[in-house]
Write a protein that holds these residues in place. Structure first.
Motif, PDB file in Angstrom:
ATOM      1  N   GLN A 134       0.827  -1.197   0.000  1.00 32.51           N
ATOM      2  CA  GLN A 134       0.000   0.000   0.000  1.00 32.51           C
ATOM      3  C   GLN A 134       0.862   1.248   0.000  1.00 32.51           C
ATOM      4  OE1 GLN A 134      -2.687  -0.374   3.363  1.00 32.51           O
ATOM      5  NE2 GLN A 134      -4.270  -1.260   2.049  1.00 32.51           N
ATOM      6  N   ALA A 135       0.300   2.321  -0.491  1.00 31.08           N
ATOM      7  CA  ALA A 135       1.013   3.600  -0.472  1.00 31.08           C
ATOM      8  C   ALA A 135       1.442   3.929   0.952  1.00 31.08           C
ATOM      9  CB  ALA A 135       0.118   4.698  -1.027  1.00 31.08           C
ATOM     10  N   GLY A 136       2.674   4.413   1.058  1.00 33.58           N
ATOM     11  CA  GLY A 136       3.244   4.707   2.359  1.00 33.58           C
ATOM     12  C   GLY A 136       4.043   3.564   2.953  1.00 33.58           C
ATOM     13  N   GLY A 137       3.934   2.401   2.362  1.00 34.33           N
ATOM     14  CA  GLY A 137       4.636   1.230   2.862  1.00 34.33           C
ATOM     15  C   GLY A 137       6.069   1.152   2.380  1.00 34.33           C
ATOM     16  N   SER A 138       6.719   0.044   2.734  1.00 37.31           N
ATOM     17  CA  SER A 138       8.131  -0.148   2.415  1.00 37.31           C
ATOM     18  C   SER A 138       8.364  -1.520   1.800  1.00 37.31           C
ATOM     19  CB  SER A 138       8.986  -0.024   3.682  1.00 37.31           C
ATOM     20  OG  SER A 138       8.884   1.250   4.263  1.00 37.31           O
ATOM     21  N   LEU A 139       9.387  -1.592   0.984  1.00 35.52           N
ATOM     22  CA  LEU A 139       9.881  -2.853   0.432  1.00 35.52           C
ATOM     23  C   LEU A 139      11.404  -2.773   0.359  1.00 35.52           C
ATOM     24  CD1 LEU A 139       7.505  -3.603  -2.600  1.00 35.52           C
ATOM     25  CD2 LEU A 139       7.656  -4.914  -0.481  1.00 35.52           C
ATOM     26  N   ARG A 140      12.030  -3.933   0.423  1.00 32.87           N
ATOM     27  CA  ARG A 140      13.478  -4.006   0.252  1.00 32.87           C
ATOM     28  C   ARG A 140      13.784  -4.993  -0.862  1.00 32.87           C
ATOM     29  NH1 ARG A 140      18.300  -6.714   3.647  1.00 32.87           N
ATOM     30  NH2 ARG A 140      19.919  -5.130   3.370  1.00 32.87           N
ATOM     31  N   LEU A 141      14.426  -4.498  -1.901  1.00 36.01           N
ATOM     32  CA  LEU A 141      14.843  -5.349  -3.012  1.00 36.01           C
ATOM     33  C   LEU A 141      16.275  -5.811  -2.799  1.00 36.01           C
ATOM     34  CD1 LEU A 141      13.449  -3.314  -6.060  1.00 36.01           C
ATOM     35  CD2 LEU A 141      12.274  -4.986  -4.616  1.00 36.01           C
ATOM     36  N   SER A 142      16.537  -7.044  -3.217  1.00 37.59           N
ATOM     37  CA  SER A 142      17.885  -7.591  -3.165  1.00 37.59           C
ATOM     38  C   SER A 142      18.255  -8.141  -4.535  1.00 37.59           C
ATOM     39  CB  SER A 142      17.976  -8.724  -2.133  1.00 37.59           C
ATOM     40  OG  SER A 142      17.676  -8.272  -0.844  1.00 37.59           O
ATOM     41  N   CYS A 143      19.518  -8.087  -4.840  1.00 38.44           N
ATOM     42  CA  CYS A 143      20.021  -8.608  -6.107  1.00 38.44           C
ATOM     43  C   CYS A 143      21.385  -9.225  -5.848  1.00 38.44           C
ATOM     44  CB  CYS A 143      20.118  -7.481  -7.118  1.00 38.44           C
ATOM     45  SG  CYS A 143      20.964  -7.918  -8.653  1.00 38.44           S
ATOM     46  N   ALA A 144      21.487 -10.525  -6.056  1.00 38.09           N
ATOM     47  CA  ALA A 144      22.728 -11.241  -5.783  1.00 38.09           C
ATOM     48  C   ALA A 144      23.270 -11.874  -7.050  1.00 38.09           C
ATOM     49  CB  ALA A 144      22.482 -12.314  -4.732  1.00 38.09           C
ATOM     50  N   ALA A 145      24.578 -11.780  -7.220  1.00 34.75           N
ATOM     51  CA  ALA A 145      25.227 -12.430  -8.358  1.00 34.75           C
ATOM     52  C   ALA A 145      25.426 -13.917  -8.070  1.00 34.75           C
ATOM     53  CB  ALA A 145      26.566 -11.779  -8.648  1.00 34.75           C
ATOM     54  N   SER A 146      25.210 -14.734  -9.088  1.00 39.54           N
ATOM     55  CA  SER A 146      25.328 -16.187  -8.909  1.00 39.54           C
ATOM     56  C   SER A 146      26.769 -16.669  -8.938  1.00 39.54           C
ATOM     57  CB  SER A 146      24.526 -16.906  -9.997  1.00 39.54           C
ATOM     58  OG  SER A 146      25.063 -16.624 -11.276  1.00 39.54           O
ATOM     59  N   GLY A 147      27.696 -15.796  -9.299  1.00 40.46           N
ATOM     60  CA  GLY A 147      29.110 -16.151  -9.349  1.00 40.46           C
ATOM     61  C   GLY A 147      29.961 -14.910  -9.172  1.00 40.46           C
ATOM     62  N   SER A 148      31.229 -15.053  -9.458  1.00 40.18           N
ATOM     63  CA  SER A 148      32.149 -13.940  -9.265  1.00 40.18           C
ATOM     64  C   SER A 148      32.059 -12.928 -10.403  1.00 40.18           C
ATOM     65  CB  SER A 148      33.583 -14.473  -9.183  1.00 40.18           C
ATOM     66  OG  SER A 148      33.738 -15.326  -8.067  1.00 40.18           O
ATOM     67  N   ILE A 149      32.147 -11.666 -10.030  1.00 36.68           N
ATOM     68  CA  ILE A 149      32.244 -10.563 -10.995  1.00 36.68           C
ATOM     69  C   ILE A 149      33.410  -9.696 -10.537  1.00 36.68           C
ATOM     70  CG2 ILE A 149      31.121  -8.578 -12.051  1.00 36.68           C
ATOM     71  CD1 ILE A 149      28.423  -9.841 -11.465  1.00 36.68           C
ATOM     72  N   PHE A 150      34.380  -9.512 -11.401  1.00 41.05           N
ATOM     73  CA  PHE A 150      35.583  -8.767 -11.042  1.00 41.05           C
ATOM     74  C   PHE A 150      35.538  -7.352 -11.600  1.00 41.05           C
ATOM     75  CE2 PHE A 150      37.570 -12.418  -9.238  1.00 41.05           C
ATOM     76  CZ  PHE A 150      37.184 -13.495 -10.005  1.00 41.05           C
ATOM     77  N   SER A 151      36.312  -6.497 -10.975  1.00 42.84           N
ATOM     78  CA  SER A 151      36.474  -5.108 -11.436  1.00 42.84           C
ATOM     79  C   SER A 151      35.135  -4.412 -11.626  1.00 42.84           C
ATOM     80  CB  SER A 151      37.257  -5.080 -12.753  1.00 42.84           C
ATOM     81  OG  SER A 151      38.520  -5.678 -12.598  1.00 42.84           O
ATOM     82  N   ILE A 152      34.309  -4.488 -10.578  1.00 47.43           N
ATOM     83  CA  ILE A 152      32.999  -3.844 -10.650  1.00 47.43           C
ATOM     84  C   ILE A 152      33.161  -2.328 -10.608  1.00 47.43           C
ATOM     85  CG2 ILE A 152      30.814  -3.490  -9.457  1.00 47.43           C
ATOM     86  CD1 ILE A 152      30.970  -6.403  -8.554  1.00 47.43           C
ATOM     87  N   ASN A 153      32.560  -1.640 -11.557  1.00 44.08           N
ATOM     88  CA  ASN A 153      32.591  -0.182 -11.591  1.00 44.08           C
ATOM     89  C   ASN A 153      31.402   0.430 -10.858  1.00 44.08           C
ATOM     90  OD1 ASN A 153      34.935  -0.143 -13.187  1.00 44.08           O
ATOM     91  ND2 ASN A 153      33.726  -0.386 -15.056  1.00 44.08           N
ATOM     92  N   ALA A 154      30.243  -0.192 -11.023  1.00 44.29           N
ATOM     93  CA  ALA A 154      29.042   0.371 -10.420  1.00 44.29           C
ATOM     94  C   ALA A 154      27.959  -0.691 -10.324  1.00 44.29           C
ATOM     95  CB  ALA A 154      28.525   1.544 -11.257  1.00 44.29           C
ATOM     96  N   MET A 155      27.073  -0.459  -9.370  1.00 48.75           N
ATOM     97  CA  MET A 155      25.868  -1.269  -9.218  1.00 48.75           C
ATOM     98  C   MET A 155      24.682  -0.308  -9.201  1.00 48.75           C
ATOM     99  SD  MET A 155      26.929  -3.828  -6.126  1.00 48.75           S
ATOM    100  CE  MET A 155      28.062  -5.175  -6.340  1.00 48.75           C
ATOM    101  N   GLY A 156      23.548  -0.778  -9.677  1.00 47.34           N
ATOM    102  CA  GLY A 156      22.418   0.127  -9.689  1.00 47.34           C
ATOM    103  C   GLY A 156      21.089  -0.573  -9.821  1.00 47.34           C
TER     104      GLY A 156
END
Length: 115
Positions: free
Chosen positions: A13-35
């Motif tokens: 509902q309007a006014g409520g909260s949620l938390r999104l998560s995003c996980a990589a399934s393996g290794s990622i090197f030299s990360i410049n940015a996440m978004g």
């Protein structure tokens, strides 16, 4: 092939909260940015929030003060805490991780905010 797995979307509902998560399934090197990006029906995909390798963050004007992006580098996971949600926040939310060679995208998670 590394995949980004998103979770945390849903109906709130309007006014409520949620938390999104995003996980990589393996290794990622030299990360410049996440978004996090979002795309509402009939609209272009837009950047919601980003966090750079040095820790600097940026937000869309429409979510400043309500959304917070964070990360866990050890787990290659990025989060989006969304508070004071509004009906106009309704969209499919996509996470993105960018390194020197590739753009990784999640499959998208639906966020629906009812008035």
């Amino acid at each position: 092939q590394v995949q980004l797995v998103e979770s945390g979307g849903g109906l709130v509902q309007a006014g409520g909260s949620l938390r999104l998560s995003c996980a990589a399934s393996g290794s990622i090197f030299s990360i410049n940015a996440m978004g996090w990006y979002r795309q509402a029906p009939g609209k272009q995909r837009e950047l919601v929030a980003g966090i750079r390798s040095g820790g600097g963050t940026n937000y869309a004007d429409s979510v400043k003060g309500r959304f917070t992006i964070s990360r866990d580098n050890a787990k290659i996971t990025v989060y989006l805490q969304m508070n004071s949600l509004k009906p106009e926040d309704t969209a499919v939310y996509y996470c993105n991780i960018r390194n020197n060679w590739y753009d990784y995208w999640g499959q998208g998670t639906q966020v629906t905010v009812s008035s």
